[in-house]
Design a protein around this motif. Sequence first.
Motif, short mmCIF file in Angstrom:
data_model
loop_
_atom_site.label_atom_id
_atom_site.label_comp_id
_atom_site.label_asym_id
_atom_site.label_seq_id
_atom_site.Cartn_x
_atom_site.Cartn_y
_atom_site.Cartn_z
N HIS A 117 0.84 -1.21 0.00
CA HIS A 117 0.00 0.00 0.00
C HIS A 117 0.87 1.26 0.00
O HIS A 117 0.60 2.22 -0.72
N THR A 141 2.59 1.93 -3.49
CA THR A 141 1.75 2.06 -4.68
C THR A 141 1.91 3.44 -5.32
O THR A 141 1.85 3.57 -6.55
N LEU A 189 -1.41 5.13 6.29
CA LEU A 189 -2.14 3.99 5.74
C LEU A 189 -3.44 3.80 6.51
O LEU A 189 -3.41 3.49 7.71
N SER A 242 -7.19 1.93 6.56
CA SER A 242 -8.01 0.87 5.95
C SER A 242 -8.95 0.27 6.98
O SER A 242 -9.06 0.75 8.10
N SER A 285 -2.78 6.38 1.71
CA SER A 285 -3.26 5.24 0.94
C SER A 285 -4.09 4.31 1.83
O SER A 285 -4.17 4.50 3.04
N GLY A 286 -4.70 3.30 1.21
CA GLY A 286 -5.60 2.40 1.93
C GLY A 286 -7.04 2.76 1.63
O GLY A 286 -7.36 3.86 1.17
N CYS A 294 -6.33 2.37 -4.01
CA CYS A 294 -6.28 2.54 -2.55
C CYS A 294 -6.80 1.31 -1.84
O CYS A 294 -6.34 0.96 -0.75
N ASP A 299 -7.66 -2.92 -1.70
CA ASP A 299 -6.81 -4.08 -1.98
C ASP A 299 -6.90 -4.50 -3.44
O ASP A 299 -8.01 -4.53 -4.02
N MET A 331 -0.91 -3.55 -6.78
CA MET A 331 0.06 -3.06 -5.78
C MET A 331 1.02 -4.17 -5.36
O MET A 331 2.19 -3.91 -5.03
#
Length: 415
Positions: free
Chosen positions: A148, A151, A166, A168, A321-322, A353, A355, A359
């Motif tokens: 992540h 990426t 990150l 998520s 990200s995430g 971003c 899954d 990535m």
Amino acid sequence: MKSIARSLLRTAKCSLAGWLRSRSTHCGKLHRPKLVLGIETSCDDTGAAVVDEAGNVLGEALQCQREVHLKTGGIIPHVAQQLHRENIEQVVKEALSVSGVSVNELTAIATTVKPGLALSLEVGLDYSLKLVNKYQKPFVPIHHMEAHALTIRLTNQVEFPFLVLLLSGGHCILAVAQGVSDFLLLGQSIDIAPGDMLDKVARRLSLIKHPECHSMAGGKAIEHLAQTGNRQQYTFRLPMQQIRNCDFSFSGLQNLINKTIIQKEKEEGIQEGELLSCVKDIAAAVQHVVAIHIIQRTYRAMLFCIKNGILSPKHATLVVSGGVASNQYIRKGLQALANANSFAFLSPPPRLCTDNGVMIAWNGIERLRAGLGVLNSTEGIRYEPKAPLGTDISNQVEEDSIKVPKLRKILQLAS
């Protein structure tokens, strides 16, 4: 039209793959382009992609389990595992087919092995090792959060070091990326992740029954309803205000929100499972307090990195990200924070971003280039449900005890 578009895309991808093969033939083995198959099964998405060393995504496929888990009110590990088993072969075949690359032509196979749901990770690892052993390919085990974090280097020109946040459903991490596998961990959630909390609040509010949200994941439903809600109707106490570090906490906040929901249900004379009339206002207030908590801790991370010379004030970058990074309210607040502190702000496109196999393949490319963690023997390889990211310096952050200025001006810029 869609079938024509897919056909044209497949033709274009095959042409590119063919050109890459012809280049390697003309230039000899030393110039053979690196091609990596990435496989992702750490949670509830089955993803695969083929990426080349220039960052071209030659082919990708993704099977999302969201609708199944929406019906059950959350991810059930053994259900996720079974769906991965049913989908993984087709997903990998589709990614390879679109790319025009055969397994024999791959340089390596990269797969998420940590962290994640044990039963889900097991499926991806088992399938990958069968391919690796059958075709005698190098194997690149991937840390999901490292993927992540990196990426952004697929989509933008970003040099190390940079600050990365990150966000998520399973993680909330602040770290400095100093190299491909070189991270300084500044802070992380000490309990649950923001995406998990938002999903749980959405379930408690029964947002799946709301006419505007019946097909939305929990966090997306909160974001949608918050757009027309009044956040000032409810005030939730910010977590960890007396603790000057970069860790996060969301479980206590969730309990406060649940108490408010119970109180409002009593006032409106309804049972759990029925929709409150004030649901949009609660959604707006919840989203706001989550955003402020994240922004405050990120602000401290910025100040810490500049103070200690970890990042240069002239070339500092914040990467976000995430899955939760696709929330536009949170993203806008972080963008304003970055602008106010002269940090560049970067975030991958929303589809990267969440899954995905892209990535993982790109992380494989990065590791191949750096010569890090590329295995010619898979003996002893295991999946790891829990795995820290990098070197933990969170104690140093807390020792510095940096006071964060008030966010009023930043919030005005974001509104």
